[in-house]
Design a protein around this motif. Structure first.
Motif, PDB file in Angstrom:
ATOM      1  N   VAL A  67       1.039  -1.439  -0.237  1.00 31.58           N
ATOM      2  CA  VAL A  67       0.175   0.181  -0.088  1.00 31.58           C
ATOM      3  C   VAL A  67       1.133   1.402  -0.121  1.00 31.58           C
ATOM      4  N   LEU A  68       0.556   1.752  -1.014  1.00 32.02           N
ATOM      5  CA  LEU A  68       1.523   3.273  -1.048  1.00 32.02           C
ATOM      6  C   LEU A  68       0.264   4.457  -1.022  1.00 32.02           C
ATOM      7  N   SER A  69       0.908   5.665  -0.296  1.00 31.07           N
ATOM      8  CA  SER A  69      -0.548   7.108  -0.041  1.00 31.07           C
ATOM      9  C   SER A  69      -0.213   7.527  -1.688  1.00 31.07           C
ATOM     10  N   THR A  70      -1.543   8.804  -2.115  1.00 33.52           N
ATOM     11  CA  THR A  70      -1.364   8.880  -2.915  1.00 33.52           C
ATOM     12  C   THR A  70      -0.774   9.628  -3.609  1.00 33.52           C
ATOM     13  N   ASP A  71       0.416  10.113  -2.718  1.00 32.53           N
ATOM     14  CA  ASP A  71       1.963  11.245  -2.654  1.00 32.53           C
ATOM     15  C   ASP A  71       2.732  10.867  -3.411  1.00 32.53           C
ATOM     16  N   THR A  72       2.556   9.069  -3.246  1.00 33.32           N
ATOM     17  CA  THR A  72       3.777   8.447  -3.811  1.00 33.32           C
ATOM     18  C   THR A  72       4.737   8.192  -4.656  1.00 33.32           C
ATOM     19  N   SER A  73       5.977   7.823  -5.476  1.00 33.97           N
ATOM     20  CA  SER A  73       6.238   8.504  -7.031  1.00 33.97           C
ATOM     21  C   SER A  73       6.061   7.209  -7.102  1.00 33.97           C
ATOM     22  N   ILE A  74       5.341   7.479  -8.119  1.00 32.41           N
ATOM     23  CA  ILE A  74       4.719   6.523  -9.711  1.00 32.41           C
ATOM     24  C   ILE A  74       6.247   5.417  -9.991  1.00 32.41           C
ATOM     25  N   SER A  75       7.238   5.997  -9.194  1.00 29.58           N
ATOM     26  CA  SER A  75       8.609   5.311  -9.836  1.00 29.58           C
ATOM     27  C   SER A  75       8.985   3.606  -9.024  1.00 29.58           C
ATOM     28  N   ILE A  76       8.080   4.237  -7.961  1.00 30.93           N
ATOM     29  CA  ILE A  76       8.421   2.733  -6.832  1.00 30.93           C
ATOM     30  C   ILE A  76       7.280   1.939  -6.669  1.00 30.93           C
ATOM     31  N   GLU A  77       5.731   2.295  -7.710  1.00 31.24           N
ATOM     32  CA  GLU A  77       4.643   1.744  -7.848  1.00 31.24           C
ATOM     33  C   GLU A  77       5.184   1.050  -9.165  1.00 31.24           C
ATOM     34  N   LYS A  78       5.567   2.080  -9.604  1.00 33.47           N
ATOM     35  CA  LYS A  78       6.342   0.434 -11.031  1.00 33.47           C
ATOM     36  C   LYS A  78       7.667  -0.230 -10.516  1.00 33.47           C
ATOM     37  N   PHE A  79       7.685   0.219  -9.994  1.00 35.90           N
ATOM     38  CA  PHE A  79       9.456  -0.687  -9.231  1.00 35.90           C
ATOM     39  C   PHE A  79       8.369  -1.947  -9.220  1.00 35.90           C
ATOM     40  N   ILE A  80       7.193  -1.672  -8.422  1.00 35.61           N
ATOM     41  CA  ILE A  80       7.015  -2.648  -7.391  1.00 35.61           C
ATOM     42  C   ILE A  80       6.410  -4.078  -8.724  1.00 35.61           C
ATOM     43  N   LYS A  81       5.860  -3.729  -9.675  1.00 38.31           N
ATOM     44  CA  LYS A  81       4.888  -4.281 -10.026  1.00 38.31           C
ATOM     45  C   LYS A  81       5.968  -5.147 -11.220  1.00 38.31           C
ATOM     46  N   GLU A  82       6.823  -4.252 -11.796  1.00 44.50           N
ATOM     47  CA  GLU A  82       7.886  -5.009 -12.507  1.00 44.50           C
ATOM     48  C   GLU A  82       8.552  -6.674 -11.994  1.00 44.50           C
ATOM     49  N   LYS A  83       8.315  -6.030 -10.272  1.00 43.06           N
ATOM     50  CA  LYS A  83       9.155  -6.660  -9.464  1.00 43.06           C
ATOM     51  C   LYS A  83       8.185  -8.296  -9.493  1.00 43.06           C
ATOM     52  N   GLY A  84       7.013  -8.068  -9.531  1.00 38.74           N
ATOM     53  CA  GLY A  84       5.685  -8.713  -9.764  1.00 38.74           C
ATOM     54  C   GLY A  84       4.807  -8.647  -8.520  1.00 38.74           C
ATOM     55  N   GLY A  85       4.715  -7.762  -7.746  1.00 36.42           N
ATOM     56  CA  GLY A  85       4.375  -7.168  -6.208  1.00 36.42           C
ATOM     57  C   GLY A  85       3.002  -6.320  -6.724  1.00 36.42           C
ATOM     58  N   THR A  86       1.532  -5.979  -6.238  1.00 36.38           N
ATOM     59  CA  THR A  86       0.258  -5.579  -6.426  1.00 36.38           C
ATOM     60  C   THR A  86       0.960  -4.262  -5.265  1.00 36.38           C
ATOM     61  N   VAL A  87      -0.302  -3.110  -5.506  1.00 32.72           N
ATOM     62  CA  VAL A  87      -0.063  -1.867  -5.268  1.00 32.72           C
ATOM     63  C   VAL A  87      -1.288  -1.406  -4.848  1.00 32.72           C
ATOM     64  N   LYS A  88      -2.007  -0.817  -4.259  1.00 30.63           N
ATOM     65  CA  LYS A  88      -2.882  -0.368  -3.326  1.00 30.63           C
ATOM     66  C   LYS A  88      -2.739   1.018  -3.273  1.00 30.63           C
ATOM     67  N   ARG A  89      -3.229   2.129  -3.491  1.00 28.57           N
ATOM     68  CA  ARG A  89      -3.231   3.845  -3.130  1.00 28.57           C
ATOM     69  C   ARG A  89      -4.187   3.308  -2.131  1.00 28.57           C
ATOM     70  N   SER A  90      -3.910   4.710  -0.708  1.00 31.48           N
ATOM     71  CA  SER A  90      -4.264   5.571  -0.040  1.00 31.48           C
ATOM     72  C   SER A  90      -4.428   6.744   0.113  1.00 31.48           C
ATOM     73  N   LYS A  91      -5.333   7.128   1.111  1.00 31.28           N
ATOM     74  CA  LYS A  91      -4.590   8.617   1.395  1.00 31.28           C
ATOM     75  C   LYS A  91      -3.734   9.513   2.079  1.00 31.28           C
ATOM     76  N   VAL A  92      -3.369  10.440   2.046  1.00 34.00           N
ATOM     77  CA  VAL A  92      -2.042  10.535   2.334  1.00 34.00           C
ATOM     78  C   VAL A  92      -2.423  10.957   4.381  1.00 34.00           C
ATOM     79  N   GLY A  93      -1.313  10.617   4.572  1.00 34.50           N
ATOM     80  CA  GLY A  93      -1.504  10.148   6.126  1.00 34.50           C
ATOM     81  C   GLY A  93      -0.712   8.896   7.103  1.00 34.50           C
ATOM     82  N   GLU A  94       0.201   8.429   7.665  1.00 28.61           N
ATOM     83  CA  GLU A  94       0.265   7.045   8.223  1.00 28.61           C
ATOM     84  C   GLU A  94      -0.930   5.852   8.434  1.00 28.61           C
TER      85      GLU A  94
END
Length: 432
Positions: free
Chosen positions: A255-282
């Protein structure tokens, strides 16, 4: 005073006073089902006074208080898993004259449904008087089990920033096998401000040139900034390095906050992972993690890597050890080189908080005409293309509106940011 899921924060003695501490702790007591609460503070001068008043109010309501004294926020979160509730006396990265409280239930920060129960008046609880106990934490031992032994013994410099990470971050890194130099251990002699994400960190940058890496913490030790070869890295890089280590450990659901770099999401997906986006704030990131059983993730804007199996909070200290364990490996360079293809800019502009919602709504109308895809789960985010986006949102912790942008072209990122700041200004002028 700011009252959000990130906690209650204000300038102590002005818009946050001891009467507020009594009120909020009385209300918090009604959420503590275990009748036990761990309490700790950072190094702010007002910390002792607030902690003592908070402890007294909790005990008056029948809560047993377990006192950790001066410890990083992640330590309180870790111990709160054992006792059922926790209270951190801190305002994290805010200026030194600020202070506040962060409320923990079952090892996690409060959510948006629980916040009203803390900030709206509750009747006093009628109960026996609670007892206070002094305790210590097994945090370092627990964290070392996750990190393992770092065999290449890297040379690391750690900038404590005069905060509560003293005695925790350096000790964890040393016990894991690192050679550690420490800067700014004492608040009274600290050469920088409480927020490493906004400070130039000139002393750490200079010291890091002869080291393999440098780490800087905020006052309560949950934020971590990385300095590499004399260059301060963006907060997203801290998160990206934590994510890379998670992938190495076999974790796939993030899970990544909506303001997190798209590069991290793309890196995760290239490694076979999945990503969901949340509101900002831990707290928002963690709430979605719990709902989806995510294994790791975090918040790019604060460099906040989160590993739920260890802690339901931003984990600056654990992250420093996990990142150190990657030094000298191809995994470390791979994520850094991948993220260098993208450029992030994070700006903020002061706007009267009474107009925040109106400004956001005005911008939403403009974005819906300009961009083919918008996301309004947190402020308003315009998706420009697969590699570019811009987000406008009001801060959870300050009286400002934040503008974040990213692109794989630096000049385009600058233009997006400049144009959007102008849109915010125009919208403010229109609605006030």
């Amino acid at each position: 005073m700011k009252k959000t899921i990130s906690g209650v924060r204000g300038v102590f003695g002005e818009d946050l006073n001891l009467k507020d501490v009594l009120e909020f702790c009385n209300n918090f007591s009604s959420l503590i089902k275990s009748q036990k609460c761990v309490i700790g503070k950072d190094t702010r001068p007002s910390g002792d006074m607030i902690k003592n008043v908070a402890s007294a109010e909790l005990m008056k309501n029948g809560i047993d208080v377990f006192n950790l004294e001066t410890v990083p926020t992640p330590v309180v979160f870790r111990e709160a898993r054992k006792y059922g509730a926790g209270l951190v006396i801190s305002s994290s990265h805010n200026p030194i004259e600020w202070n506040g409280m962060k409320f923990i239930i079952e090892g996690r920060g409060i959510n948006e449904q629980e916040l009203p129960q803390i900030i709206e008046h509750q009747e006093n609880l009628k109960s026996k008087i609670g007892t206070e106990y002094d305790i210590t934490s097994s945090y370092i031992e627990d964290a070392k089990k996750i990190i393992g032994d770092i065999e290449n013994k890297p040379d690391i410099v750690v900038d404590i920033g005069g905060g509560a990470a003293r005695g925790f971050a350096p000790d964890l890194l040393r016990e894991s096998g690192c050679n550690v130099e420490v800067l700014n251990e004492d608040l009274s002699q600290c050469s920088r401000g409480p927020d490493p994400t906004s400070d130039e960190l000139s002393e750490l940058i200079s010291a890091s040139i002869k080291k393999e890496i440098g780490f800087a913490f905020d006052l309560d030790g949950d934020r971590l900034v990385v300095v590499r070869k004399g260059e301060k890295q963006t907060p997203d890089v801290t998160l990206g390095l934590g994510v890379a280590k998670s992938l190495e450990l076999g974790y796939k659901e993030f899970v990544l906050s909506t303001d997190t770099s798209i590069s991290i999401e793309k890196f995760i997906k290239e490694k076979g992972g999945t990503v969901k986006r949340s509101k900002v704030g831990e707290a928002n990131v963690i709430e979605l993690m719990l709902k989806t059983n995510a294994q790791a993730g975090g918040e790019g804007s604060s460099g906040g890597f989160i590993l739920p199996e260890f802690n339901y909070c931003r984990e600056g200290i654990l992250s420093s050890g996990l990142i150190a364990s990657m030094l000298g490996t191809s995994k470390f360079d791979e994520i850094l080189n991948y993220m260098k293809r993208y450029f992030q800019i994070r700006e903020k502009t002061e706007i009267d908080s009474n107009f925040h919602d109106k400004v956001i709504e005005e911008i939403k109308n403009k974005f819906s005409k300009e961009y083919s895809e918008i996301d309004s789960q947190d402020g308003i985010k315009g998706i420009i293309d697969d590699d570019s986006w811009v987000l406008i949102r009001k801060s959870n912790t300050e009286d400002i509106i934040r503008v974040s942008a990213e692109s794989n072209n630096e000049e385009r990122c600058k233009k997006i940011t400049k144009d959007t700041l102008e849109v915010v200004k125009q919208s403010y002028d229109k609605v006030r």
